[in-house]
Design an enzyme around this catalytic site. Structure first.
Site, PDB file in Angstrom:
ATOM      1  N   ASP A 108     133.658 -51.999 114.682  1.00 50.19           N
ATOM      2  CA  ASP A 108     132.278 -51.709 115.064  1.00 50.19           C
ATOM      3  C   ASP A 108     132.206 -51.722 116.593  1.00 50.19           C
ATOM      4  O   ASP A 108     132.124 -52.781 117.223  1.00 50.19           O
ATOM      5  CB  ASP A 108     131.355 -52.776 114.447  1.00 50.19           C
TER       6      ASP A 108
ATOM      7  N   LYS B 221     124.646 -46.678 120.358  1.00 53.51           N
ATOM      8  CA  LYS B 221     124.091 -47.108 121.650  1.00 53.51           C
ATOM      9  C   LYS B 221     124.264 -46.124 122.816  1.00 53.51           C
ATOM     10  O   LYS B 221     123.422 -45.285 123.036  1.00 53.51           O
ATOM     11  CB  LYS B 221     124.637 -48.481 122.006  1.00 53.51           C
TER      12      LYS B 221
ATOM     13  N   PHE C  90     127.354 -59.174 114.238  1.00 54.41           N
ATOM     14  CA  PHE C  90     126.117 -58.397 114.090  1.00 54.41           C
ATOM     15  C   PHE C  90     126.481 -56.941 113.816  1.00 54.41           C
ATOM     16  O   PHE C  90     127.196 -56.320 114.591  1.00 54.41           O
ATOM     17  CB  PHE C  90     125.245 -58.484 115.357  1.00 54.41           C
TER      18      PHE C  90
HETATM   19  C1  LIG Z   1     127.935 -54.387 117.239  1.00 49.08           C
HETATM   20  C2  LIG Z   1     126.654 -53.787 116.725  1.00 49.08           C
HETATM   21  N1  LIG Z   1     126.669 -53.116 115.564  1.00 49.08           N
HETATM   22  C3  LIG Z   1     125.552 -52.551 115.077  1.00 49.08           C
HETATM   23  C4  LIG Z   1     124.348 -52.651 115.732  1.00 49.08           C
HETATM   24  C5  LIG Z   1     123.118 -52.016 115.159  1.00 49.08           C
HETATM   25  O1  LIG Z   1     122.796 -50.876 115.896  1.00 49.08           O
HETATM   26  P1  LIG Z   1     121.342 -50.201 115.760  1.00 49.08           P
HETATM   27  O2  LIG Z   1     120.358 -51.159 116.311  1.00 49.08           O
HETATM   28  O3  LIG Z   1     121.466 -48.923 116.548  1.00 49.08           O
HETATM   29  O4  LIG Z   1     121.142 -49.947 114.310  1.00 49.08           O
HETATM   30  C6  LIG Z   1     124.292 -53.346 116.953  1.00 49.08           C
HETATM   31  C7  LIG Z   1     123.012 -53.484 117.683  1.00 49.08           C
HETATM   32  O5  LIG Z   1     122.833 -54.318 118.530  1.00 49.08           O
HETATM   33  C8  LIG Z   1     125.468 -53.923 117.463  1.00 49.08           C
HETATM   34  O6  LIG Z   1     125.474 -54.605 118.612  1.00 49.08           O
END
Ligand SMILES: Cc1ncc(COP(=O)(O)O)c(C=O)c1O
Length: 391
Positions: free
Chosen positions: A217, A246, A132
């Site tokens: 990520d 986050k 994700f």
């Molecule tokens: C690993 C990861 N990358 C990217 C995102 C996307 O982040 P945002 O919701 O702040 O765009 C998330 C959100 O849950 C995530 O868990």
């Protein structure tokens, strides 16, 4: 307004994109939150791994109030001390020396993909199944879960996917047009999936051999969530680009992509930007949040409390046959069940503990890193009661 009134108004005026609990929250303090009816809950999800410092941390609140009185926003065509100081702090706690500030995890990943393409002059990005990376068109394409992207075709070109944890699949997928590999060090949304030991190190080595960039990520795993400041530190790896969001702002929305100067210099003025990215209010909040993380030793507390919680959950596993596996690292923990976990979430909420269900059968626990032993015991007792009712 009471819960029902808020729900009715929301359904009338808000696009219904979230599967919400029937719960309207009003405020929080530490690891606890309250709903509009006055009931309190132990927050074991922390706003999807955001509230690492708990709710309303006085130092973050003060920094936000103080900065809001001076300046909330100014354009990135001007310098601010707040942005420069936050960027410096990020380089001190991470393996990188240059920072671009954004507003969300998806945006940070978009920026990382653009930087990798600009630096390498190549187009292809390899991501993993079940990953994700966000909801924008490029990041949802990088995301390895069909349900999030099928309705939104046509999707951007240049992305392919390989099974997570299989180094040979990754090696085979690399071509002379590969710019980067993007990976979560632990797949959070995908069900708290831990890669096999040594996988991240192997990926790093493969990237070096093939001259491909490694984008890690750490949007969910960053800032102490897994018991290290960044999850890359568990295997001592050095990604080329790390994305974070986050927990970065102590609850305030702010994100970053971080790289080393050699790569970061591929971005020239005008190549990338954001109106709100790196605004003084967000930077002041994030600087305060990171300082609290360091001053209160929350990274080692995450490791300590995470080990304790995992140990207690293992005891539950021996009691209930429908608990398949307990896994995770620090305070990012998954409880994989053989039964649907939506009922567990609902029943735990009724008993005053907020937990999350992801990937259908995995209870995801991501409490604030300030959670104490008594509170951890309460979480485990409530889960025990819920599981007993379900067996
Ligand atoms: C690993 C990861 N990358 C990217 C995102 C996307 O982040 P945002 O919701 O702040 O765009 C998330 C959100 O849950 C995530 O868990």
């Amino acid at each position: 307004m009471n819960t029902q009134e808020i729900m009715d108004m929301d359904q009338k005026f808000v696009m219904q994109t979230y599967g919400r609990q029937k719960l309207a929250l009003s405020h929080g303090k530490g690891a606890e939150v309250w709903d509009v009816e006055g009931n309190s809950y132990l927050d074991c999800f922390a706003g999807v791994a955001v509230n690492n410092l708990g709710h309303a941390h006085p130092k973050v609140t003060l920094a936000i109030c103080h900065q809001a009185q001076r300046m909330i926003h100014c354009s990135n065509i001007y310098y601010t001390q707040e942005q420069a100081e936050l960027a410096q702090l990020l380089t001190q706690i991470s393996p990188h020396d240059k920072v671009f500030l954004a507003n969300s995890g998806a945006e940070a990943n978009e920026g990382a993909i653009k930087l990798a393409r600009k630096y390498t002059g190549k187009g292809e990005i390899i991501a993993t199944d079940n990953s994700f990376h966000g909801r924008t068109l490029a990041t949802v394409t990088a995301t390895g879960q069909e349900k999030y992207k099928t309705p939104f075709q046509p999707l951007p070109d240049g992305f392919k996917h390989v099974p997570y944890g299989e180094i040979s699949a990754l090696a085979q997928a690399i071509t002379e047009n590969t710019a980067a590999i993007i990976l979560e060090p632990i797949q959070g949304e995908g069900g708290v999936i831990m890669p096999p030991e040594g996988y991240l190190k192997d990926v790093e080595n493969l990237c070096r051999q093939k001259d491909v960039l490694l984008i890690l990520d750490e949007v969910q795993t960053g800032f102490g969530r897994t018991g290290e400041m960044f999850a890359s530190q568990h295997e001592g790896i050095q990604p080329d680009i790390t994305t974070v969001a986050k927990a970065m702002g102590g609850g305030y929305p702010i994100a970053a992509l971080m790289a080393n100067t050699r790569i970061a210099e591929a971005f020239n003025p005008g190549d990338h930007g954001s109106t709100f990215g790196g605004n003084p209010l967000g930077c002041a909040a994030a600087k305060a949040a990171i300082e609290v993380l360091l001053d209160e030793n929350l990274v080692s507390k995450s490791k300590e409390m995470g080990n304790y919680l995992q140990k207690k959950l293992e005891e539950l596993k021996s009691k209930y046959s429908f608990i398949q596996e307990i896994r995770g690292c620090g305070l990012l923990i998954g409880i994989e069940l053989t039964i649907d976990c939506a009922d567990v979430v609902k029943k735990a909420c009724e008993k005053g503990v907020l937990v999350n269900c992801t990937a259908g059968k995995v209870i995801r626990l991501a409490p604030p890193l300030i959670i104490n032993m008594t509170q951890v015991d309460k979480v485990v007792n409530v889960l025990d009661e819920v599981f007993a009712e379900m067996s």
